[in-house]
Motif scaffolding. Structure first.
Motif, PDB file in Angstrom:
ATOM      1  N   UNK A   9       0.818  -1.218   0.000  1.00 48.92           N
ATOM      2  CA  UNK A   9       0.000   0.000   0.000  1.00 48.92           C
ATOM      3  C   UNK A   9       0.848   1.263   0.000  1.00 48.92           C
ATOM      4  N   UNK A  10       1.775   1.397   0.917  1.00 44.08           N
ATOM      5  CA  UNK A  10       2.573   2.624   0.992  1.00 44.08           C
ATOM      6  C   UNK A  10       3.531   2.737  -0.188  1.00 44.08           C
ATOM      7  N   UNK A  11       4.036   1.615  -0.666  1.00 45.96           N
ATOM      8  CA  UNK A  11       4.955   1.634  -1.804  1.00 45.96           C
ATOM      9  C   UNK A  11       4.216   2.037  -3.080  1.00 45.96           C
ATOM     10  N   UNK A  12       3.038   1.492  -3.298  1.00 48.43           N
ATOM     11  CA  UNK A  12       2.248   1.847  -4.482  1.00 48.43           C
ATOM     12  C   UNK A  12       1.861   3.321  -4.429  1.00 48.43           C
ATOM     13  N   UNK A  13       1.501   3.818  -3.263  1.00 50.40           N
ATOM     14  CA  UNK A  13       1.151   5.240  -3.132  1.00 50.40           C
ATOM     15  C   UNK A  13       2.354   6.124  -3.460  1.00 50.40           C
ATOM     16  N   UNK A  14       3.533   5.749  -2.982  1.00 49.26           N
ATOM     17  CA  UNK A  14       4.736   6.528  -3.276  1.00 49.26           C
ATOM     18  C   UNK A  14       5.068   6.471  -4.758  1.00 49.26           C
ATOM     19  N   UNK A  15       4.939   5.308  -5.372  1.00 50.68           N
ATOM     20  CA  UNK A  15       5.241   5.156  -6.797  1.00 50.68           C
ATOM     21  C   UNK A  15       4.282   5.964  -7.662  1.00 50.68           C
ATOM     22  N   UNK A  16       3.052   6.122  -7.210  1.00 55.27           N
ATOM     23  CA  UNK A  16       2.052   6.862  -7.985  1.00 55.27           C
ATOM     24  C   UNK A  16       2.467   8.318  -8.201  1.00 55.27           C
ATOM     25  N   UNK A  17       3.254   8.869  -7.297  1.00 59.39           N
ATOM     26  CA  UNK A  17       3.713  10.253  -7.445  1.00 59.39           C
ATOM     27  C   UNK A  17       4.624  10.414  -8.656  1.00 59.39           C
ATOM     28  N   UNK A  18       5.223   9.320  -9.113  1.00 61.54           N
ATOM     29  CA  UNK A  18       6.171   9.366 -10.227  1.00 61.54           C
ATOM     30  C   UNK A  18       5.638   8.682 -11.481  1.00 61.54           C
ATOM     31  N   UNK A  55       1.194  -5.133 -12.131  1.00 61.54           N
ATOM     32  CA  UNK A  55       1.595  -3.965 -12.909  1.00 61.54           C
ATOM     33  C   UNK A  55       0.676  -2.771 -12.684  1.00 61.54           C
ATOM     34  N   UNK A  56       1.280  -1.587 -12.735  1.00 62.91           N
ATOM     35  CA  UNK A  56       0.504  -0.355 -12.595  1.00 62.91           C
ATOM     36  C   UNK A  56       1.028   0.702 -13.553  1.00 62.91           C
ATOM     37  N   UNK A  57       1.537   0.279 -14.703  1.00 61.06           N
ATOM     38  CA  UNK A  57       2.127   1.250 -15.613  1.00 61.06           C
ATOM     39  C   UNK A  57       1.770   0.977 -17.054  1.00 61.06           C
ATOM     40  N   UNK A  58       2.305   1.813 -17.923  1.00 59.76           N
ATOM     41  CA  UNK A  58       1.995   1.730 -19.351  1.00 59.76           C
ATOM     42  C   UNK A  58       2.556   0.471 -20.002  1.00 59.76           C
TER      43      UNK A  58
END
Length: 72
Positions: A9-18, A55-58
């Protein structure tokens, strides 16, 4: 970017900023055990172990799969 930690949860939230600059793939290797710390270190821990890709990216998980394939 990718990670292999169990807390996402915290890692995905941090990654979302980038997200505009980086794709993020959460990885959950099915490896390890109940021990932790330096005493539990194992250089071959992830060798030939299955991974769950989140995955959460293009580019989805293509690059993460390639990286794991290169590392064995």
């Amino acid at each position: 970017m990718c990670d292999v930690g169990t807390v996402k949860t915290s890692i995905v939230a941090a990654a979302a900023r980038y997200r505009a600059d980086y794709d993020f793939v959460g990885l959950h290797p099915l490896a390890g055990g109940e021990r932790n710390g330096w005493e539990a270190a194992d250089a071959g821990l992830f060798t030939d172990r299955p991974f769950i890709f989140c995955p959460a990216g293009r580019r989805q998980d293509r690059l993460a799969r390639e990286l794991i394939g290169l590392l064995g």
